[in-house]
Write a protein that holds these residues in place. Structure first.
Motif, PDB file in Angstrom:
ATOM      1  N   LEU A   4       0.853  -1.113   0.189  1.00 48.76           N
ATOM      2  CA  LEU A   4       0.005  -0.180   0.076  1.00 48.76           C
ATOM      3  C   LEU A   4       0.666   1.271  -0.199  1.00 48.76           C
ATOM      4  N   VAL A   5       0.887   2.200  -0.950  1.00 50.26           N
ATOM      5  CA  VAL A   5       1.845   3.039  -1.049  1.00 50.26           C
ATOM      6  C   VAL A   5       0.797   4.528  -1.214  1.00 50.26           C
ATOM      7  N   ARG A  19      -5.590  16.161  -1.718  1.00 49.05           N
ATOM      8  CA  ARG A  19      -6.399  14.816  -2.101  1.00 49.05           C
ATOM      9  C   ARG A  19      -5.192  13.599  -2.130  1.00 49.05           C
ATOM     10  N   LEU A  20      -5.281  12.828  -0.858  1.00 51.88           N
ATOM     11  CA  LEU A  20      -4.389  11.628  -0.703  1.00 51.88           C
ATOM     12  C   LEU A  20      -4.839  10.489  -1.708  1.00 51.88           C
ATOM     13  N   SER A  21      -3.623   9.666  -2.118  1.00 54.32           N
ATOM     14  CA  SER A  21      -4.025   8.689  -2.826  1.00 54.32           C
ATOM     15  C   SER A  21      -3.176   7.241  -2.119  1.00 54.32           C
ATOM     16  N   CYS A  22      -3.755   6.301  -2.431  1.00 59.92           N
ATOM     17  CA  CYS A  22      -3.099   5.038  -1.943  1.00 59.92           C
ATOM     18  C   CYS A  22      -3.401   3.996  -3.013  1.00 59.92           C
ATOM     19  N   THR A  23      -2.303   3.550  -3.483  1.00 69.39           N
ATOM     20  CA  THR A  23      -2.353   2.535  -4.739  1.00 69.39           C
ATOM     21  C   THR A  23      -1.885   1.183  -3.896  1.00 69.39           C
ATOM     22  N   ALA A  24      -2.592   0.265  -4.393  1.00 71.86           N
ATOM     23  CA  ALA A  24      -2.405  -1.222  -3.769  1.00 71.86           C
ATOM     24  C   ALA A  24      -2.064  -2.204  -4.618  1.00 71.86           C
ATOM     25  N   SER A  25      -1.641  -3.205  -4.223  1.00 72.09           N
ATOM     26  CA  SER A  25      -0.965  -4.295  -4.806  1.00 72.09           C
ATOM     27  C   SER A  25      -0.968  -5.752  -4.097  1.00 72.09           C
ATOM     28  N   ARG A  97      -5.939  -1.837   4.643  1.00 73.31           N
ATOM     29  CA  ARG A  97      -6.773  -2.908   4.073  1.00 73.31           C
ATOM     30  C   ARG A  97      -7.480  -3.409   5.276  1.00 73.31           C
ATOM     31  N   GLY A  98      -9.077  -3.447   4.942  1.00 74.47           N
ATOM     32  CA  GLY A  98      -9.839  -3.839   6.265  1.00 74.47           C
ATOM     33  C   GLY A  98      -9.806  -5.101   6.661  1.00 74.47           C
ATOM     34  N   ALA A  99      -9.760  -5.251   7.898  1.00 68.19           N
ATOM     35  CA  ALA A  99      -9.678  -6.582   8.757  1.00 68.19           C
ATOM     36  C   ALA A  99      -8.301  -7.092   8.349  1.00 68.19           C
ATOM     37  N   SER A 100      -7.372  -6.375   8.326  1.00 73.45           N
ATOM     38  CA  SER A 100      -6.022  -6.839   8.070  1.00 73.45           C
ATOM     39  C   SER A 100      -4.738  -6.106   8.550  1.00 73.45           C
ATOM     40  N   ALA A 101      -3.703  -6.459   8.808  1.00 72.01           N
ATOM     41  CA  ALA A 101      -2.670  -5.433   9.433  1.00 72.01           C
ATOM     42  C   ALA A 101      -1.734  -5.036   8.334  1.00 72.01           C
ATOM     43  N   ASP A 102      -2.174  -4.974   6.950  1.00 74.13           N
ATOM     44  CA  ASP A 102      -1.679  -4.260   5.784  1.00 74.13           C
ATOM     45  C   ASP A 102      -1.590  -2.850   6.192  1.00 74.13           C
ATOM     46  N   TRP A 103      -0.730  -2.157   6.319  1.00 75.34           N
ATOM     47  CA  TRP A 103      -0.582  -0.604   6.244  1.00 75.34           C
ATOM     48  C   TRP A 103       0.278  -0.198   5.254  1.00 75.34           C
ATOM     49  N   GLY A 104       0.150   1.163   4.859  1.00 74.70           N
ATOM     50  CA  GLY A 104       0.974   1.967   4.016  1.00 74.70           C
ATOM     51  C   GLY A 104       2.198   2.358   4.846  1.00 74.70           C
ATOM     52  N   GLN A 105       3.123   3.170   4.435  1.00 75.45           N
ATOM     53  CA  GLN A 105       4.129   4.050   5.092  1.00 75.45           C
ATOM     54  C   GLN A 105       3.710   5.353   5.804  1.00 75.45           C
TER      55      GLN A 105
END
Length: 113
Positions: A4-5, A19-25, A97-105
């Protein structure tokens, strides 16, 4: 792996917009619940806004009417449009990402004159 960036943070005057953006992969973005959180210095990380896979959105009371979360599934990107910014919106903003421990910086937003 999940990435997540975030981007789009910066310094803005009170009343301004960003405006913030978050690009996921690394996962099936279109099926995911996506969140924006923020953390001010010395405070806990708080949920700001959520967008569900079907497009439903929810907001913290402190940002209702000023912030808008949206998603572009073709670009695997979630956005946070922030208007009428206040000094108390100053924080590091994180994509999750919801219900996860995935975070951006995180991306720093500073509202100051």
């Amino acid at each position: 792996q999940v990435q997540l960036v975030e981007s789009g943070g910066g310094l803005v005057q009170p009343g301004g917009s960003l405006r913030l953006s978050c690009t996921a992969s690394g996962f099936t973005f279109k099926s995911a619940i996506m969140n924006w959180y923020r953390q001010a210095p010395g405070k806990e990380r708080d949920l700001v806004a959520t967008v569900y896979s079907g497009g439903t959105t929810t907001y913290a009371d402190s940002v209702k009417g000023r912030f808008t979360i949206s998603r572009d599934n073709a670009k695997n990107t979630v956005y946070l449009q922030m208007n009428s910014l206040k000094p108390e919106d100053t924080a590091v903003y994180y994509c999750n990402r919801g219900a996860s421990a995935d975070w951006g910086q995180g991306t720093q937003v500073t509202v100051s004159s």
